[in-house]
Motif scaffolding. Structure first.
Motif, PDB file in Angstrom:
ATOM      1  N   SER A  80       0.792  -1.244   0.000  1.00  0.00           N
ATOM      2  CA  SER A  80       0.000   0.000   0.000  1.00  0.00           C
ATOM      3  C   SER A  80       0.822   1.292   0.000  1.00  0.00           C
ATOM      4  O   SER A  80       0.600   2.171  -0.832  1.00  0.00           O
ATOM      5  CB  SER A  80      -0.962   0.000   1.187  1.00  0.00           C
ATOM      6  N   GLY A  83       3.062   1.587  -3.072  1.00  0.00           N
ATOM      7  CA  GLY A  83       2.197   1.742  -4.248  1.00  0.00           C
ATOM      8  C   GLY A  83       1.773   3.190  -4.458  1.00  0.00           C
ATOM      9  O   GLY A  83       1.730   3.674  -5.590  1.00  0.00           O
ATOM     10  N   TYR A 143      -3.070   0.375  -4.458  1.00  0.00           N
ATOM     11  CA  TYR A 143      -2.888  -1.007  -4.006  1.00  0.00           C
ATOM     12  C   TYR A 143      -4.254  -1.702  -3.888  1.00  0.00           C
ATOM     13  O   TYR A 143      -4.470  -2.788  -4.442  1.00  0.00           O
ATOM     14  CB  TYR A 143      -2.157  -0.975  -2.661  1.00  0.00           C
TER      15      TYR A 143
END
Ligand code: NAD
Ligand code: AKB
Length: 320
Positions: A80, A83, A143
């Protein structure tokens, strides 16, 4: 195609891959496990290692053929936090990596795929607690967006081509054997290392930011269980909710303090706290329990005891 199971773990140097390759090797024999990643691991492995990007279809195909691979565990991904800083690359790796592997199954070069999704498929419009399998999925990170698209691809390839692809939505994972790379829940691993080494930790999430989490042993158990479950028991082909623990940084701090009294945590939330704010606090995993018999082994106290014990031993050994 050989009837004997041969496993390929893509992303084998990562937080999960490091542990999963060894578990598969202990269970099925190390000669039947191949790990692959962008670069060779620093330490010698008991399993065979092949350097390869999941985006390099030709090389991946050669590896699959060379070792007669039957089952692929695809773990390579941008998580996450990383990303958000690399939107195009995150989409490319998380989606095209998956498509490459799904297409090998479509061409009958492999038999079975494990591909993990995440609680990040949920977003601020999802209820916070006891989140149902079919709750609203409106992610607000690239993500989460890529994981949701990946879930749909898995379901589509299963329905259209009969591909045996199995998936679980992991919560944040915590273990002592490996380090995480670029996630929002990484604090829950870092905190143990800093507690043991320095008795102080600066936490990038706010103290009451409760999230669904899981001990690595349980995550590996779930991964192997869903892959070994009879095909008829796998009813959900996008991705199964999976749950065991929910805790905040403050709660884990208190548990660690039972072992290290002088431990101090300073809270300096950064942009990762905003990502976490959009995620649920607890998950309902009744379908996993009913369909393929999922049940976690570790509660918070047991997990903390186990991690402190193992990491203390490791750091003591390194000092000698
Ligand atoms: P990680 O970042 O620790 O490991 C990923 C590995 O993939 C790394 O070793 C990296 O070098 C490798 N990699 C990157 N690009 C590659 C490429 N092009 N080809 C081959 N390998 C490449 O990730 P992880 O924590 O082990 O997560 C594995 C999977 O589980 C991911 O799909 C992730 O989204 C999912 N997941 C993890 C968690 C968690 O808490 N760790 C939670 C939910 C879902
Ligand atoms: C992350 O924080 O990105 C991962 C996850 C929950 O998917 N650990």
């Amino acid at each position: 195609m050989s009837l004997k199971k041969k496993f390929l773990v893509i992303g084998s140097n990562g937080q999960i891959g490091t542990v999963l390759t060894n578990k598969l090797g202990e269970k099925h024999g190390f000669k039947n496990v191949v790990g692959s990643d962008l670069r060779a691991p620093e330490q010698q492995t008991k399993f065979v290692f092949e350097e390869c990007s999941v985006l390099d279809k030709d090389r991946l195909e050669k590896i699959i053929s060379k070792y007669s691979i039957t089952d692929v565990y695809l773990l390579a991904a941008y998580l996450s936090a990383k990303g958000e800083k690399n939107i195009d690359n995150a989409w490319d790796l998380n989606i095209n990596g998956l498509l490459n592997v799904l297409n090998f199954a479509k061409e009958k070069k492999i038999q079975k795929i494990f591909w993990p999704s995440s609680i990040a498929v949920f977003g601020p419009t999802t209820p916070k607690n006891n989140v149902d399998q079919y709750a609203i999925t409106e992610p607000t990170t690239i993500y989460g967006v890529s994981k949701l698209a990946g879930e749909s691809l898995c379901n589509y390839y299963h329905k259209k081509f009969g591909i045996d692809v199995r998936s679980i939505r992991y919560p944040g994972l915590i273990g002592w054997e490996s380090m995480p790379g670029g996630g929002t829940t990484d604090y829950a691993v870092d905190i143990f290392h800093e507690a043991i080494k320095n008795e102080e930790y600066s936490c990038f999430l706010s103290e009451n930011r409760t999230l669904p989490m899981m001990y690595m042993d349980d995550a590996i158990k779930a991964t192997i269980s869903i892959m070994e479950a009879p095909i008829a028991s796998i009813k959900i082909r996008n991705s199964y909710n999976l749950s065991s623990l929910s805790f905040s940084p403050k709660q884990i701090e208190s548990e660690i303090k039972k072992h290290i009294k002088s431990f101090k945590v300073i809270y300096s939330p950064d942009e990762r706290d905003k990502l976490a704010e959009g995620w649920p606090q607890s998950i309902n995993d009744n379908h996993s329990r009913k369909d393929w018999g999922w049940e976690p082994n570790f509660n918070l106290t047991q997990m903390v005891n186990d991690i402190i014990l193992n990491l203390s031993k490791r750091y003591k050994k390194e000092k000698v």
